[in-house]
Design a protein around this motif. Structure first.
Motif, PDB file in Angstrom:
ATOM      1  N   TYR A 119     -25.316  -8.061 -35.992  1.00 62.05           N
ATOM      2  CA  TYR A 119     -26.410  -7.758 -36.908  1.00 62.05           C
ATOM      3  C   TYR A 119     -27.337  -6.813 -36.148  1.00 62.05           C
ATOM      4  O   TYR A 119     -28.133  -7.250 -35.310  1.00 62.05           O
ATOM      5  CB  TYR A 119     -27.123  -9.040 -37.335  1.00 62.05           C
ATOM      6  CG  TYR A 119     -26.189 -10.038 -38.004  1.00 62.05           C
ATOM      7  CD1 TYR A 119     -26.198 -10.206 -39.383  1.00 62.05           C
ATOM      8  CD2 TYR A 119     -25.293 -10.791 -37.247  1.00 62.05           C
ATOM      9  CE1 TYR A 119     -25.331 -11.109 -39.997  1.00 62.05           C
ATOM     10  CE2 TYR A 119     -24.422 -11.695 -37.851  1.00 62.05           C
ATOM     11  CZ  TYR A 119     -24.447 -11.845 -39.222  1.00 62.05           C
ATOM     12  OH  TYR A 119     -23.580 -12.741 -39.820  1.00 62.05           O
ATOM     13  N   ALA A 120     -27.176  -5.520 -36.386  1.00 60.77           N
ATOM     14  CA  ALA A 120     -27.890  -4.510 -35.616  1.00 60.77           C
ATOM     15  C   ALA A 120     -28.914  -3.834 -36.513  1.00 60.77           C
ATOM     16  O   ALA A 120     -28.588  -2.913 -37.263  1.00 60.77           O
ATOM     17  CB  ALA A 120     -26.901  -3.489 -35.044  1.00 60.77           C
ATOM     18  N   TYR A 121     -30.152  -4.305 -36.433  1.00 58.48           N
ATOM     19  CA  TYR A 121     -31.221  -3.786 -37.284  1.00 58.48           C
ATOM     20  C   TYR A 121     -32.351  -3.175 -36.460  1.00 58.48           C
ATOM     21  O   TYR A 121     -33.495  -3.124 -36.907  1.00 58.48           O
ATOM     22  CB  TYR A 121     -31.734  -4.889 -38.204  1.00 58.48           C
ATOM     23  CG  TYR A 121     -30.733  -5.275 -39.259  1.00 58.48           C
ATOM     24  CD1 TYR A 121     -30.657  -4.575 -40.459  1.00 58.48           C
ATOM     25  CD2 TYR A 121     -29.831  -6.317 -39.052  1.00 58.48           C
ATOM     26  CE1 TYR A 121     -29.721  -4.909 -41.433  1.00 58.48           C
ATOM     27  CE2 TYR A 121     -28.888  -6.661 -40.018  1.00 58.48           C
ATOM     28  CZ  TYR A 121     -28.844  -5.953 -41.206  1.00 58.48           C
ATOM     29  OH  TYR A 121     -27.902  -6.287 -42.162  1.00 58.48           O
ATOM     30  N   ASN A 126     -31.840  -7.944 -33.586  1.00 57.13           N
ATOM     31  CA  ASN A 126     -30.432  -7.735 -33.270  1.00 57.13           C
ATOM     32  C   ASN A 126     -29.828  -9.015 -32.696  1.00 57.13           C
ATOM     33  O   ASN A 126     -30.447  -9.683 -31.860  1.00 57.13           O
ATOM     34  CB  ASN A 126     -30.269  -6.612 -32.242  1.00 57.13           C
ATOM     35  CG  ASN A 126     -30.908  -5.309 -32.680  1.00 57.13           C
ATOM     36  OD1 ASN A 126     -30.367  -4.586 -33.489  1.00 57.13           O
ATOM     37  ND2 ASN A 126     -32.097  -5.015 -32.151  1.00 57.13           N
ATOM     38  N   ARG A 127     -28.637  -9.333 -33.138  1.00 55.38           N
ATOM     39  CA  ARG A 127     -27.861 -10.432 -32.569  1.00 55.38           C
ATOM     40  C   ARG A 127     -26.384 -10.096 -32.739  1.00 55.38           C
ATOM     41  O   ARG A 127     -25.985  -9.394 -33.670  1.00 55.38           O
ATOM     42  CB  ARG A 127     -28.143 -11.771 -33.265  1.00 55.38           C
ATOM     43  CG  ARG A 127     -29.531 -12.343 -33.064  1.00 55.38           C
ATOM     44  CD  ARG A 127     -29.744 -12.858 -31.639  1.00 55.38           C
ATOM     45  NE  ARG A 127     -30.980 -13.611 -31.534  1.00 55.38           N
ATOM     46  CZ  ARG A 127     -32.186 -13.084 -31.413  1.00 55.38           C
ATOM     47  NH1 ARG A 127     -32.316 -11.764 -31.403  1.00 55.38           N
ATOM     48  NH2 ARG A 127     -33.259 -13.847 -31.308  1.00 55.38           N
ATOM     49  N   CYS A 128     -25.575 -10.639 -31.860  1.00 55.06           N
ATOM     50  CA  CYS A 128     -24.126 -10.492 -31.980  1.00 55.06           C
ATOM     51  C   CYS A 128     -23.487 -11.817 -31.597  1.00 55.06           C
ATOM     52  O   CYS A 128     -23.651 -12.287 -30.465  1.00 55.06           O
ATOM     53  CB  CYS A 128     -23.612  -9.366 -31.084  1.00 55.06           C
ATOM     54  SG  CYS A 128     -21.825  -9.143 -31.164  1.00 55.06           S
ATOM     55  N   GLN A 145     -28.846  -4.491 -29.300  1.00 52.38           N
ATOM     56  CA  GLN A 145     -28.295  -3.844 -30.486  1.00 52.38           C
ATOM     57  C   GLN A 145     -26.882  -3.342 -30.220  1.00 52.38           C
ATOM     58  O   GLN A 145     -26.633  -2.617 -29.255  1.00 52.38           O
ATOM     59  CB  GLN A 145     -29.181  -2.669 -30.899  1.00 52.38           C
ATOM     60  CG  GLN A 145     -28.702  -1.947 -32.150  1.00 52.38           C
ATOM     61  CD  GLN A 145     -29.634  -0.826 -32.564  1.00 52.38           C
ATOM     62  OE1 GLN A 145     -30.736  -0.697 -32.031  1.00 52.38           O
ATOM     63  NE2 GLN A 145     -29.198  -0.007 -33.501  1.00 52.38           N
ATOM     64  N   THR A 160     -23.959  -0.987 -26.289  1.00 58.47           N
ATOM     65  CA  THR A 160     -25.160  -1.679 -26.752  1.00 58.47           C
ATOM     66  C   THR A 160     -26.405  -0.928 -26.297  1.00 58.47           C
ATOM     67  O   THR A 160     -26.352  -0.125 -25.357  1.00 58.47           O
ATOM     68  CB  THR A 160     -25.220  -3.119 -26.223  1.00 58.47           C
ATOM     69  OG1 THR A 160     -25.303  -3.093 -24.787  1.00 58.47           O
ATOM     70  CG2 THR A 160     -23.993  -3.917 -26.652  1.00 58.47           C
TER      71      THR A 160
END
Length: 284
Positions: A119-121, A126-128, A145, A160
């Motif tokens: 989830y790259a906002y 941001n989380r992965c 990110q 990232t």
């Protein structure tokens, strides 16, 4: 002399490929060959917005066909132009309980029977995570990110961005009992600006790009090379680069509205630039 084949791909309204037509060779009726100064002048005239509006330009993806460079030209709206786009899976990927922006992943990649969901906002969070195919959240891989993802020879890679350190990293996902994203030092990356992995037709080679360099790494032989390009025009094009390949002794980069060639033996690494026929008139 390099032969460039232009592959125009037609689609129906729903985005399904309808036909593919391959003209014999580049005649400049589809593309203009332009100079770096022409590109820079037009870019500056647009107020530092090289492609405006971006959706008016086709995606020019480079590849290799019969040992020669080929360019696949398609609309930006085509689903395949979005690498690692959200995909349909059997589990719920809504993570708005963590962050209201995390309605769906921005990047997804299958990792064996698991799924990497990022989830790259940007500034909004941001989380992965790595999920099992049953939807179990197995581990948090990073809070940075995710910029790009790639899988080559059964290995999984990511670039990232760490907003606190203002730094980009090249990482490998190491599966196992405790999956981790670990820095990968296949070669020294002293990056300049955005670091991206570029799709390419070679199934064992990774290309990465930043605003001053093109990196190539063969994951089988571990051979690597770095092409440093001081041309100011390269810095303009690199953030929009979408694909890369090597053909007939040159490196080629494709993106929305352009194809860029680099001859590593040429003095000063002069760029060869091609743009769609409407580029110059559209840029005015």
């Amino acid at each position: 002399m390099l032969t460039i084949i232009i592959c125009w791909v037609g689609v129906v309204a729903q985005g399904v490929v309808a036909e593919e037509h391959t003209p014999a060779a580049l005649t400049l009726s589809e593309f203009y060959k332009v100079t770096a100064s022409e590109v820079q002048d037009a870019w500056k005239a647009l107020g530092n917005n090289f492609i405006a509006p971006v959706d008016r330009w086709p995606m020019c993806d480079v590849t290799v066909r019969d040992g020669k460079l080929a360019v696949r030209v398609r609309r930006l709206a085509y689903p395949e132009t979005q690498e690692w786009r959200p995909q349909k899976v059997s589990f719920d990927t809504d993570m708005t309980r963590i962050n209201k922006m995390f309605k769906e992943p921005t990047h997804m990649m299958p990792v064996g029977k698991d799924w990497l969901c990022a989830y790259a906002y940007g500034e909004f969070g941001n989380r992965c995570w790595l999920f099992s195919n049953a939807g179990e959240r197995k581990t948090l891989l990073t809070k940075n990110q995710i910029v790009t993802l790639a899988t080559v020879k059964g290995r999984y890679f990511a670039t990232t961005y760490d907003s606190e350190k203002y730094a980009f990293d090249f990482l490998e996902l190491v599966p196992g009992g405790t999956p981790q994203l670990k820095p990968l030092n296949a070669f020294q990356i002293n990056g300049s600006g955005l670091l991206k992995i570029l799709p390419n037709p070679d199934k064992e080679t990774l290309f990465l790009i930043d605003q001053a360099q093109l990196f190539r790494w063969n994951v089988t032989t571990n051979a690597s090379s770095v092409i440093r390009v001081s041309d100011e025009c390269f810095a303009y094009l690199a953030p929009d680069a979408h694909s890369a390949c090597e053909a007939e002794g040159c490196f080629w980069i494709g993106g929305p509205g352009f194809v860029c060639g680099i001859d590593p033996t040429a003095a000063g690494l002069a760029l060869r630039l091609f743009v769609p026929k409407d580029w110059l008139s559209g840029a005015k």
